[in-house]
Design an enzyme around this catalytic site. Structure first.
Site, short mmCIF file in Angstrom:
data_model
loop_
_atom_site.label_atom_id
_atom_site.label_comp_id
_atom_site.label_asym_id
_atom_site.label_seq_id
_atom_site.Cartn_x
_atom_site.Cartn_y
_atom_site.Cartn_z
N ARG A 76 1.52 -8.25 -9.74
CA ARG A 76 2.78 -8.83 -9.31
C ARG A 76 2.86 -10.27 -9.80
O ARG A 76 1.87 -10.99 -9.79
CB ARG A 76 2.85 -8.87 -7.78
CG ARG A 76 3.27 -7.58 -7.14
CD ARG A 76 3.50 -7.77 -5.66
NE ARG A 76 2.29 -8.09 -4.94
CZ ARG A 76 1.96 -9.30 -4.52
NH1 ARG A 76 2.75 -10.33 -4.74
NH2 ARG A 76 0.84 -9.49 -3.86
N TYR A 216 4.99 -2.97 -14.17
CA TYR A 216 3.83 -2.83 -13.29
C TYR A 216 4.16 -2.88 -11.80
O TYR A 216 4.86 -3.80 -11.33
CB TYR A 216 2.80 -3.94 -13.59
CG TYR A 216 1.45 -3.58 -13.06
CD1 TYR A 216 0.52 -2.92 -13.85
CD2 TYR A 216 1.10 -3.84 -11.73
CE1 TYR A 216 -0.71 -2.55 -13.35
CE2 TYR A 216 -0.12 -3.46 -11.22
CZ TYR A 216 -1.03 -2.82 -12.03
OH TYR A 216 -2.24 -2.44 -11.54
N GLY A 218 4.40 -3.54 -8.03
CA GLY A 218 5.41 -4.18 -7.19
C GLY A 218 6.54 -4.85 -7.98
O GLY A 218 7.63 -5.06 -7.46
N LYS A 225 7.77 -3.42 -2.59
CA LYS A 225 7.85 -4.80 -2.07
C LYS A 225 9.30 -5.31 -2.04
O LYS A 225 9.68 -6.05 -1.14
CB LYS A 225 6.99 -5.72 -2.93
CG LYS A 225 5.54 -5.29 -3.05
CD LYS A 225 4.84 -5.28 -1.72
CE LYS A 225 3.34 -5.05 -1.90
NZ LYS A 225 2.65 -5.00 -0.60
N HIS A 245 4.34 -6.51 6.27
CA HIS A 245 3.28 -6.13 5.32
C HIS A 245 2.08 -5.64 6.15
O HIS A 245 1.07 -6.31 6.26
CB HIS A 245 2.92 -7.38 4.50
CG HIS A 245 2.06 -7.11 3.32
ND1 HIS A 245 1.27 -8.08 2.75
CD2 HIS A 245 1.87 -6.00 2.56
CE1 HIS A 245 0.64 -7.58 1.72
NE2 HIS A 245 0.97 -6.32 1.57
N SER A 267 -2.78 -9.22 0.42
CA SER A 267 -3.07 -8.20 -0.59
C SER A 267 -4.57 -8.14 -0.91
O SER A 267 -5.23 -9.18 -0.99
CB SER A 267 -2.32 -8.50 -1.87
OG SER A 267 -0.95 -8.63 -1.58
N CYS A 269 -7.24 -7.16 0.74
CA CYS A 269 -8.23 -7.60 1.75
C CYS A 269 -8.78 -6.40 2.50
O CYS A 269 -9.28 -6.53 3.62
CB CYS A 269 -7.60 -8.55 2.76
SG CYS A 269 -7.54 -10.23 2.20
N ASP A 292 0.32 -0.11 3.86
CA ASP A 292 0.87 -1.34 3.28
C ASP A 292 2.09 -1.91 4.00
O ASP A 292 2.21 -3.11 4.12
CB ASP A 292 1.22 -1.08 1.80
CG ASP A 292 1.39 -2.37 1.01
OD1 ASP A 292 0.62 -3.32 1.25
OD2 ASP A 292 2.30 -2.44 0.17
N SER A 383 -6.68 -2.82 -10.80
CA SER A 383 -6.31 -1.45 -11.20
C SER A 383 -6.00 -0.63 -9.94
O SER A 383 -6.49 -0.93 -8.85
CB SER A 383 -7.43 -0.81 -12.01
OG SER A 383 -8.65 -0.87 -11.32
N ARG A 384 -5.19 0.41 -10.10
CA ARG A 384 -4.64 1.09 -8.93
C ARG A 384 -4.70 2.60 -9.04
O ARG A 384 -4.72 3.16 -10.13
CB ARG A 384 -3.15 0.71 -8.80
CG ARG A 384 -2.87 -0.77 -8.65
CD ARG A 384 -3.14 -1.24 -7.25
NE ARG A 384 -2.88 -2.66 -7.07
CZ ARG A 384 -2.39 -3.18 -5.97
NH1 ARG A 384 -2.07 -2.43 -4.93
NH2 ARG A 384 -2.22 -4.48 -5.85
#
Ligand code: OXD
Ligand code: MN
Length: 603
Positions: A76, A216, A218, A225, A245, A267, A269, A292, A383-384
């Site tokens: 983001r 990419y 968000g 978001k 959030h 984000s 954590c 989220d 990476s997701r």
């Protein structure tokens, strides 16, 4: 061309909006998404044919793909994210502001002809169950087929949404382009984007969103978001609810009593890990509703009810392992899209932390043979995995409930090596709001271009609050007047990341975080007076009421985990006070009072 798309759209508002957009962006084709599985497969096959998606070995990851982004488009981009309102004041000091007229001019230049050579996909989607009083309908116009596939996983997407919308104009207009038109038959690249011209703009006047230049996460999956936090939080303030959030979990104790908690963390954590926690305590169980975003509204009984507006997980891959989150690994065994992870030579995925030793012959996230000695990660740190919620093995039975679940506790967390104890309970609602407003955390890779520093991140909403953050604090403070004071959830703070003098984590974390949830659970019961000690900064657990059975924790570790050190806290209060000054006159006096109280009590 025109005939075929317009025959699928009966709503006159949608039709004229799309027509206007086509005239601006001039795509070669227009396609209205039905949201069917066949359609997903067709679009994915095209992406495979063009080299933008790589099918994984179905024996390892069934019906799943790997995407590799442009190396400049990996997270983001907060610096280029704007909230546009006539008065800068309405946007506040924590957001990038732009005048709506100026931004509209800029956007009409950027979007002019930006889809030449490409297909415009019309993506109708709904955040929250279509039948829920929470439901928000959006339509994303995008030239990215990767975004279409991801939206199918992350939202309730397709024709039913248009049916539900009927003839009304009650939908959020989302415009997205990768910003790379294909002129004169130019060949496409694997991951089109335009980072130099990137902009993501949100408008207060018509609640529309315009995103240009990134494909990419968000930045591009606008249901997440942009709609569910930035636009929804602004709507929520005006309409008397909350868009946060936060993860949502159901926690069941050994007596089979169940409560629901919502928790806000900045984000990366460990929100996804907590959302799918595998308890180490016998008889305790955690079930997941979301990892989220939470929308919270008062029910007619005055209680706060929460839904997760999303339909999938867009989780950070590195660090996810059989130890840290076995449920996430199970969830992404099939029907998943992985972005910027490493590829193994048997067609599976890999990332740092997945196994202790990396497998041989890894291909890194940029598609090159990974050479460990170079010291660079094989998978990008941000990476997701993109995975349907329904695949979570510990999904709560009420995950899709239109009414949502009643929330008993709200938890604020962050990544702090000192000062903040493992768990704290607020002394009052006002103090709880102060705890949220004063949150700070060490920064992580979910945000582009930020070195690891402690940053203030009120309510973990810093990048996502769609209006003046000080007005957002006021909104939270006013909740007891909107709802019913007695039924409001209790507020807690947690910090799994406290370290000892040698820099070693004091708390085992992960599955053992259930011990903290147990204490929180019990504190939300009526019989709990003895289980805590009051300090100026909140209640901390009494040792006898905090479950340490089976843990090798010494007395001094326990002390170090929960210690409230006045000198550290005075520094903390000082830093919070300085931070609060940025809000000027909008800042609510109730929070200054709370700050002064704590300071006085600490001295
Ligand atoms: C996310 C984030 O992707 O907060 O959830 O960055
Ligand atoms: Mn997030």
């Amino acid at each position: 061309m025109e005939e075929s798309w317009s025959s699928k759209i009966v709503n006159p508002y949608v039709k004229s909006w799309i027509t206007e957009f086509i005239n601006l962006a001039t795509p070669d084709n227009v396609y209205v998404c039905s949201g069917s599985n066949e359609e997903y497969d067709q679009i994915a096959s095209k992406l495979v044919a063009s080299g933008s998606l790589l099918p994984l070995n179905p024996e390892k990851k069934f019906h799943s793909f790997l995407a590799r982004s442009d190396a400049r488009d990996v997270a983001r981009v907060e610096k280029k994210t704007f909230i546009c309102a006539v008065n800068k004041e309405d946007v506040g000091p924590t957001n990038n502001w732009e005048d709506p007229e100026v931004m509209r001019l800029k956007l009409s230049n950027l979007f002019n002809g930006c889809m030449k050579g490409r297909t415009l996909y019309v993506v109708p989607f709904c955040m929250a169950n279509l039948k829920s009083p929470f439901a928000l309908i959006g339509i994303e116009l995008t030239d990215s087929p990767y975004v279409v596939c991801s939206m199918k996983i992350m939202t309730r997407m397709g024709s039913e949404v248009l049916d539900e919308l009927g003839e009304t104009n009650n939908f959020i207009k989302c415009h997205h382009s990768v910003g790379q038109p294909l002129l004169n038959g130019q060949k496409d690249v694997q991951w089109p984007c335009n980072p130099e011209k990137l902009v993501i703009a949100h408008f207060h006047d018509d609640l529309s969103i315009w995103s240009y230049g990134s494909g990419y996460g968000g930045n591009a999956l606008l249901g997440k978001k942009s709609v569910s936090l930035r636009i929804a939080s602004y709507k929520a303030k005006n309409e008397g609810w909350l868009a946060e959030h936060m993860l949502i979990i159901g926690v069941t104790n050994p007596e089979k009593k169940k409560k629901y908690f919502a928790a806000a963390f900045p984000s990366a954590c460990g929100k996804t890990n907590l959302a799918m926690l595998k308890s180490t305590l016998p008889g305790w169980k955690v079930e997941c509703i979301g990892d989220d975003i939470a929308w919270l509204r008062f029910g007619s009984n005055g209680k706060l009810y929460a839904v997760n507006p999303e339909y999938g997980f867009f989780g950070v891959a590195p660090g996810t392992s059989a130890k840290t989150n076995p449920n996430a690994l199970k969830a992404c065994e099939k029907n998943s899209i992985f972005t910027n992870v490493a590829l193994t030579n048997d067609g599976d995925v890999w990332w740092e932390g997945l196994t202790e030793c990396p497998p041989a012959n890894l291909i890194d996230w940029q598609g090159n043979l990974w050479i460990k000695e170079k010291g660079l990660p094989a998978a990008h740190p941000n990476s997701r995995f993109t995975v349907p919620l329904s695949q979570c093995p510990v999904l709560d039975p009420l995950w899709d409930s239109p009414e949502g679940v009643p929330i008993s506790a709200i938890i604020f967390g962050g990544r702090r090596k000192d000062t903040i104890p493992l768990v704290l309970e607020s002394l009052s609602w006002r103090h709880g709001v102060f705890m949220g407003a004063g949150m700070s955390s060490e920064t992580t890779s979910a945000v582009e271009d930020v070195d690891v520093v402690i940053r203030h991140d009120p309510f973990a909403m810093l990048p996502f609050c769609g209006y003046n953050m000080a007005d957002y604090f006021r909104h939270w403070l006013a909740l007891p007047d909107i709802g019913n004071d007695v039924n409001l959830p209790k507020i807690f703070g947690v910090n799994w990341f406290r370290k000892d003098n040698q820099g070693k984590y004091l708390w085992p974390g992960f599955g053992d975080n259930i011990r903290v949830l147990e204490w929180i659970f019990n504190r939300t019961e009526e019989f709990s007076e003895k289980s805590a000690i009051r300090t100026p900064v909140g209640f901390v657990p009494s040792r006898d009421f905090f479950n340490l059975s089976g843990l090798q924790l010494t007395n001094s570790d326990f002390k170090a985990l929960f210690e409230i050190k006045s000198n550290e806290w005075l520094d903390e209060i000082h830093s919070i006070k300085n931070y609060f000054e940025i809000f000027g006159e909008h800042f609510p006096p109730a929070l200054s009072k709370e700050l002064n109280r704590i300071e006085l009590e600490l001295k």
